[in-house]
Design a protein around this motif. Structure first.
Motif, PDB file in Angstrom:
ATOM      1  N   UNK A 128       0.827  -1.208   0.000  1.00 43.49           N
ATOM      2  CA  UNK A 128       0.000   0.000   0.000  1.00 43.49           C
ATOM      3  C   UNK A 128       0.863   1.261   0.000  1.00 43.49           C
ATOM      4  N   UNK A 129       2.007   1.222   0.701  1.00 43.27           N
ATOM      5  CA  UNK A 129       2.907   2.371   0.676  1.00 43.27           C
ATOM      6  C   UNK A 129       3.485   2.600  -0.706  1.00 43.27           C
ATOM      7  N   UNK A 130       3.850   1.510  -1.384  1.00 46.89           N
ATOM      8  CA  UNK A 130       4.364   1.628  -2.751  1.00 46.89           C
ATOM      9  C   UNK A 130       3.288   2.173  -3.687  1.00 46.89           C
ATOM     10  N   UNK A 131       2.071   1.729  -3.503  1.00 44.10           N
ATOM     11  CA  UNK A 131       0.983   2.210  -4.352  1.00 44.10           C
ATOM     12  C   UNK A 131       0.728   3.699  -4.125  1.00 44.10           C
ATOM     13  N   UNK A 132       0.800   4.138  -2.869  1.00 37.84           N
ATOM     14  CA  UNK A 132       0.561   5.550  -2.568  1.00 37.84           C
ATOM     15  C   UNK A 132       1.594   6.434  -3.268  1.00 37.84           C
ATOM     16  N   UNK A 133       2.857   6.028  -3.228  1.00 37.56           N
ATOM     17  CA  UNK A 133       3.906   6.804  -3.902  1.00 37.56           C
ATOM     18  C   UNK A 133       3.704   6.763  -5.408  1.00 37.56           C
ATOM     19  N   UNK A 134       3.335   5.615  -5.923  1.00 29.85           N
ATOM     20  CA  UNK A 134       3.071   5.469  -7.354  1.00 29.85           C
ATOM     21  C   UNK A 134       1.984   6.444  -7.807  1.00 29.85           C
ATOM     22  N   UNK A 135       0.910   6.536  -7.029  1.00 29.56           N
ATOM     23  CA  UNK A 135      -0.198   7.403  -7.419  1.00 29.56           C
ATOM     24  C   UNK A 135       0.186   8.875  -7.343  1.00 29.56           C
ATOM     25  N   UNK A 136       1.071   9.236  -6.410  1.00 30.63           N
ATOM     26  CA  UNK A 136       1.567  10.618  -6.361  1.00 30.63           C
ATOM     27  C   UNK A 136       2.279  10.958  -7.662  1.00 30.63           C
ATOM     28  N   UNK A 137       3.121  10.031  -8.123  1.00 27.53           N
ATOM     29  CA  UNK A 137       3.878  10.260  -9.356  1.00 27.53           C
ATOM     30  C   UNK A 137       2.930  10.328 -10.555  1.00 27.53           C
ATOM     31  N   UNK A 138       1.962   9.412 -10.622  1.00 22.79           N
ATOM     32  CA  UNK A 138       1.027   9.384 -11.749  1.00 22.79           C
ATOM     33  C   UNK A 138       0.160  10.633 -11.779  1.00 22.79           C
ATOM     34  N   UNK A 139      -0.323  11.067 -10.632  1.00 20.74           N
ATOM     35  CA  UNK A 139      -1.165  12.268 -10.583  1.00 20.74           C
ATOM     36  C   UNK A 139      -0.402  13.510 -11.027  1.00 20.74           C
ATOM     37  N   UNK A 140       0.907  13.535 -10.746  1.00 21.42           N
ATOM     38  CA  UNK A 140       1.687  14.729 -11.081  1.00 21.42           C
ATOM     39  C   UNK A 140       2.219  14.705 -12.508  1.00 21.42           C
ATOM     40  N   UNK A 141       2.630  13.531 -12.987  1.00 17.71           N
ATOM     41  CA  UNK A 141       3.330  13.466 -14.279  1.00 17.71           C
ATOM     42  C   UNK A 141       2.689  12.521 -15.288  1.00 17.71           C
ATOM     43  N   UNK A 142       1.593  11.876 -14.933  1.00 16.26           N
ATOM     44  CA  UNK A 142       0.972  10.947 -15.853  1.00 16.26           C
ATOM     45  C   UNK A 142       1.526   9.542 -15.689  1.00 16.26           C
ATOM     46  N   UNK A 143       1.169   8.623 -16.597  1.00 21.73           N
ATOM     47  CA  UNK A 143       1.601   7.227 -16.487  1.00 21.73           C
ATOM     48  C   UNK A 143       3.117   7.098 -16.365  1.00 21.73           C
ATOM     49  N   UNK A 144       3.543   6.072 -15.640  1.00 25.68           N
ATOM     50  CA  UNK A 144       4.972   5.843 -15.431  1.00 25.68           C
ATOM     51  C   UNK A 144       5.698   5.665 -16.764  1.00 25.68           C
ATOM     52  N   UNK A 145       5.086   4.915 -17.664  1.00 28.51           N
ATOM     53  CA  UNK A 145       5.658   4.709 -18.998  1.00 28.51           C
ATOM     54  C   UNK A 145       4.664   5.284 -20.007  1.00 28.51           C
TER      55      UNK A 145
END
Length: 286
Positions: A128-145
Motif C-alpha cells: 500500500x505504501x508503494x501504491x501511494x507513492x506510485x499514485x503521487x507520481x502518476x497524478x503529477x506526471x501521468x503514467x509511469x511509462x
C-alpha cells in the motif's frame, strides 16, 4: 500530498517496528522441536517487517512529486523483496514440528495466527505504501511509462520473457542435477521443485511472444505464484530431510520465486496496472 505521505511513512515505520518486535518475541517464547526452522521463519518474517520499516523511513523523505519520482524505485524494490521473502517464511512455517512429538494443531495454530499475522500485515503496508507513492507520481506526471503503446516498450517486455526463460531453464537444470544424485525416495518431494522452477519458463515463453504491453497485462501474472504456494509442504519437507541437497533445492525454488516477483513488478510498470492509461484513451475515443 507530500505531507500525507510523510505522515503515512511515520505510521508505517512505527507499525513495522512493532510487527518486528512481535515476530522476535514470538520466536523467543515458542517451544518447537526444530528451533533452527523456527529461526528461519523468524528471520525471513522479520525481514518482511524490516521492509515495511524501511519503506516508512524512506516515505518520510518525500516532500513533493519530484522527490517521489526520485525515490519511487526504492519502494518497488522493497515491494519485490517483501513478496519474495514471504514464500520462504511460509515454507519454514510449514516445517515447524512440536517439541514433544504431539500437538501438531497447536504448532500450526501458532504459525498461522501468531507469526503469520504480523508478517502479512507488514507486506500489506509495503504494497500500500508503494501504491501511494506510485499514485503521487502518476497524478503529477501521468503514467509511469507514457509510451506504453510503442513497439520499444513491447520489445522490453519480450526481452524480459527471454531472461525468464534462460534463468528458469538454468534453475530447472540445477534441480534435475540434484535429483539425479539424491535417493530415489525423495523423488516425490523433488518433482514439485522442478515444477516451480519451470513456472518462470512458462511465463517467459508467453511474455516473449506478446505483441504489445497490454496483451501482457491481460495475463494474470499473480496466478503464477499459486504453484510455489501449493508446493509449500513439499519444499518444507525436502528442506528438512534432504540436508545439503534439500537446502540447495530450496534455494533454487526461491530463485524461481524471485524471478516471478521481478516479472510481476516489471510488467506492472510497463502496463500501468495502477494508472491504467488505456482506460482513459477509451473514454476519450468514446
Amino acid at each position: 500530498m507530500g505531507e500525507q505521505i510523510r505522515k503515512r511513512g511515520l505510521v508505517q515505520a512505527a507499525v513495522g517496528v512493532a510487527l518486528l518486535a512481535w515476530v522476535v518475541v514470538t520466536a523467543a517464547v515458542v517451544d518447537v522441536g526444530n528451533p533452527q526452522v523456527l529461526l528461519g521463519a523468524a528471520v525471513t518474517g522479520g525481514l518482511v517487517c524490516l521492509c515495511a520499516v524501511a519503506g516508512g523511513a524512506v516515505a518520510t523523505r518525500i516532500t513533493d512529486a519530484p522527490s517521489a519520482v526520485r525515490l519511487r524505485h526504492v519502494f518497488v524494490v522493497l515491494e519485490g523483496a517483501a513478496l519474495s521473502l514471504l514464500f520462504p517464511f511460509y515454507w519454514f512455517g510449514l516445517g515447524l514440528e512440536p517439541a514433544d512429538g504431539s500437538g501438531y494443531f497447536l504448532v500450526g495454530f501458532v504459525f498461522v495466527i501468531v507469526l503469520a499475522i504480523p508478517v502479512v500485515t507488514a507486506l500489506a503496508f509495503v504494497v500500500l505504501g508503494s501504491r501511494a507513492v506510485h499514485m503521487v507520481v502518476v497524478d503529477a506526471f501521468g503514467p509511469i511509462v507514457p509510451d506504453s503503446e510503442a513497439e520499444a516498450s513491447a520489445q522490453r517486455i519480450r526481452a524480459l520473457g527471454t531472461v525468464l526463460v534462460t534463468a528458469g531453464v538454468a534453475l530447472s537444470a540445477g534441480v534435475l542435477a540434484v535429483m539425479f544424485t539424491a535417493p530415489p525416495h525423495w523423488l516425490v518431494l523433488e518433482v514439485p521443485g522442478l515444477l516451480v522452477t519451470l513456472t518462470p519458463v512458462l511465463l517467459g515463453v508467453f511474455l516473449a511472444r506478446v505483441r504489445d504491453v497490454y496483451s501482457a497485462r491481460r495475463r494474470n501474472i499473480a496466478a503464477y505464484f499459486i504453484l510455489p504456494g501449493a508446493c509449500g509442504y513439499a519444499v518444507a519437507k525436502v528442506g528438512s530431510i534432504g540436508g545439503a541437497s534439500g537446502i540447495l533445492i530450496g534455494g533454487l525454488i526461491f530463485g524461481a520465486v524471485v524471478l516471478l516477483a521481478i516479472a510481476l513488478l516489471a510488467v506492472r510498470e510497463f502496463t500501468g496496472a495502477w494508472d491504467r492509461p488505456w482506460r482513459e484513451s477509451r473514454k476519450l475515443s468514446s
